[in-house]
Design a protein around this motif. Sequence first.
Motif, PDB file in Angstrom:
ATOM      1  N   ASP A  90       0.830  -1.220   0.000  1.00  0.00           N
ATOM      2  CA  ASP A  90       0.000   0.000   0.000  1.00  0.00           C
ATOM      3  C   ASP A  90       0.858   1.261   0.000  1.00  0.00           C
ATOM      4  OD1 ASP A  90      -2.293  -1.508   0.028  1.00  0.00           O
ATOM      5  OD2 ASP A  90      -2.457  -1.529   2.219  1.00  0.00           O
ATOM      6  N   VAL A  91       1.985   1.193   0.704  1.00  0.00           N
ATOM      7  CA  VAL A  91       2.872   2.364   0.748  1.00  0.00           C
ATOM      8  C   VAL A  91       3.417   2.620  -0.660  1.00  0.00           C
ATOM      9  CG1 VAL A  91       4.955   3.354   1.778  1.00  0.00           C
ATOM     10  CG2 VAL A  91       3.491   1.860   3.165  1.00  0.00           C
ATOM     11  N   TYR A  92       3.795   1.554  -1.334  1.00  0.00           N
ATOM     12  CA  TYR A  92       4.351   1.656  -2.699  1.00  0.00           C
ATOM     13  C   TYR A  92       3.391   2.395  -3.641  1.00  0.00           C
ATOM     14  CZ  TYR A  92       5.049   0.176  -7.516  1.00  0.00           C
ATOM     15  OH  TYR A  92       5.161   0.173  -8.875  1.00  0.00           O
ATOM     16  N   LYS A  93       2.083   2.141  -3.460  1.00  0.00           N
ATOM     17  CA  LYS A  93       1.102   2.702  -4.405  1.00  0.00           C
ATOM     18  C   LYS A  93       1.087   4.229  -4.388  1.00  0.00           C
ATOM     19  CE  LYS A  93      -1.652  -1.450  -4.593  1.00  0.00           C
ATOM     20  NZ  LYS A  93      -1.421  -2.357  -3.483  1.00  0.00           N
ATOM     21  N   LEU A  94       1.515   4.833  -3.278  1.00  0.00           N
ATOM     22  CA  LEU A  94       1.546   6.302  -3.201  1.00  0.00           C
ATOM     23  C   LEU A  94       2.575   6.923  -4.132  1.00  0.00           C
ATOM     24  CD1 LEU A  94       0.616   6.444   0.385  1.00  0.00           C
ATOM     25  CD2 LEU A  94       0.282   8.497  -0.968  1.00  0.00           C
ATOM     26  N   ASP A  95       3.623   6.157  -4.435  1.00  0.00           N
ATOM     27  CA  ASP A  95       4.610   6.650  -5.389  1.00  0.00           C
ATOM     28  C   ASP A  95       5.200   5.487  -6.169  1.00  0.00           C
ATOM     29  OD1 ASP A  95       6.410   7.913  -6.932  1.00  0.00           O
ATOM     30  OD2 ASP A  95       7.900   8.208  -5.347  1.00  0.00           O
TER      31      ASP A  95
END
Length: 447
Positions: free
Chosen positions: A257-262
């Motif tokens: 999920d963190v990856y999806k922000l950038d």
Amino acid sequence: MVNAKDDRKFSVLIAGGGSTYTPGIVLTLLNGLDKFPLRKLKFYDNDGERQKKIADATAILIKERAPEIEFEATTDPKEAFTDVDFVMAQIRVGKYAMRSLDEKIPLKHGVVGQETTGPGGIAYGLRSIPGVIELVDYMEKYSPNAWMLNYSNPAAIVAEATRRLRPNSKIINICDMPIDIMDRMAAIVGLKDRNDLVFRYYGLNHFGWWTEITDKQGNDLMPQLKEYVSKNGYWVGGDYDKGTEASWESTFKKAADVYKLDPTTLPNTYLKYYMYPSWVVKHSDPNYTRTDEVEAHRQKLVFGECKRIVDNGTAKDTDFKPDEHSTYIVDLCTAIAYNTHQRMLAIIPNEGAISNIDPTATVEVPCLFGSNGPERLSMGKAATYQKGMITEQNSVEKLAVDAWVEHSYTKLWQAFSLCKIVPDAGIAKDILDEMIVANKDFWPELK
Ligand SMILES: NC(=O)c1ccc[n+]([C@@H]2O[C@H](COP(=O)([O-])OP(=O)(O)OC[C@H]3O[C@@H](n4cnc5c(N)ncnc54)[C@H](O)[C@@H]3O)[C@@H](O)[C@H]2O)c1
Ligand SMILES: O=P(O)(O)OC[C@H]1O[C@H](O[C@H]2[C@H](O)[C@@H](O)[C@@H](O)O[C@@H]2CO)[C@H](O)[C@@H](O)[C@@H]1O
Ligand SMILES: [Mn+2]
């Protein structure tokens, strides 16, 4: 293998000898004597009783595997810090009792309670600053040519404090989180370990991003890694993750999920606390936090195994083994000792490494490690998203150090309220006021 003409052997001091990470480091040192020969190993801790349990098991390990190494454990700074080439520091000022409060007090107020993040991390920072400065001063007094590799957390605040208060000291602040993640990345793409990867990474400690990852031949591994991380985070599973605790499993998986922000970069796992604080609070139990898990698991395993070794009088069948934490710190010492210029991460003054970030920020970037210490590599410009996040979080870390130096209540309140995971200044003040009482034996009196 060491050059045949170079017959140096090194003296290493582990400061925080009673740490749960000490046996792993001892095993790595003993397994790697051909690459990093030792003449002396010492432990220093201000809790002699805790340290003795690990030291007694270590004495047996050394007697069985390398009896030529002189070993001693002491609570006397002069004895500890005299005739030392490398200090490996890993102290926890306030121990697990205070870590528990760092986690539980914010959670009571609906805010993330975490060892190095948010109000808990700041509280720990104000305890660690004098503890680590004291170690640096002992080293400079008794072994002025030594290098200190410091793991003591919160490394970001400790590094900002040593940058400001001991600017010329030979302390290098380090973290094992990106190291662990890079070992995972190597496993994901079918390589042996992190040493098979070439990378670019920038940010603050527990607050950074990979922008490039290739193999040694220059093949771009980012597309394959992004594809994997978008689905599984950094969770490898199977044999690789046998023994990984459930809360770490959750953290490695949340990286998806963190990856999806950038999607242009790959994130450090710690960013979950800043990007998904409500999710973290919802999945936390304010009465049973990470400290309770560590006491029930890692601490029990480590001290139980030491007791077993001592009771049996042998360590021949021990399951203590090297891990990414221990191999990283020994690799760093080896690179400094033999001037290898190996490329590894460190937490150091920015001074242009991230070109559009304050030169006085304390950042985490790849460096070339040689006998003069780390030489930072230029990582170029932070993108707008990262620049905003880094600037805010670095201001939090600077304000925390200001507050300790100036004994300033207002600066500390500013640090708490500026932190992205604290919703407003009122909640920040409520947490701060409770933490002042809890930390009365450790913090300066605030005006
Ligand atoms: N930077 C990283 O990536 C990283 C990774 C793992 C652990 N750590 C840090 O390593 C440290 C050790 O972790 P742990 O879980 O093994 O803790 P621990 O409590 O098991 O060990 C810490 C030891 O430090 C000693 N100590 C405390 N204050 C001291 C002082 N002023 N002088 C000398 N000794 C002192 C304690 O008595 C204890 O034996 C912590 O700071 C932890 O946050 C950092
Ligand atoms: O909650 P803890 O005490 O288990 O861990 C806190 C530390 O977490 C990171 O280090 C991890 C590492 O990333 C993991 O792979 C494995 O080696 O364990 C380490 C410690 O559990 C982090 O980098 C440290 O700063 C934290 O102290
Ligand atoms: Mn770390």
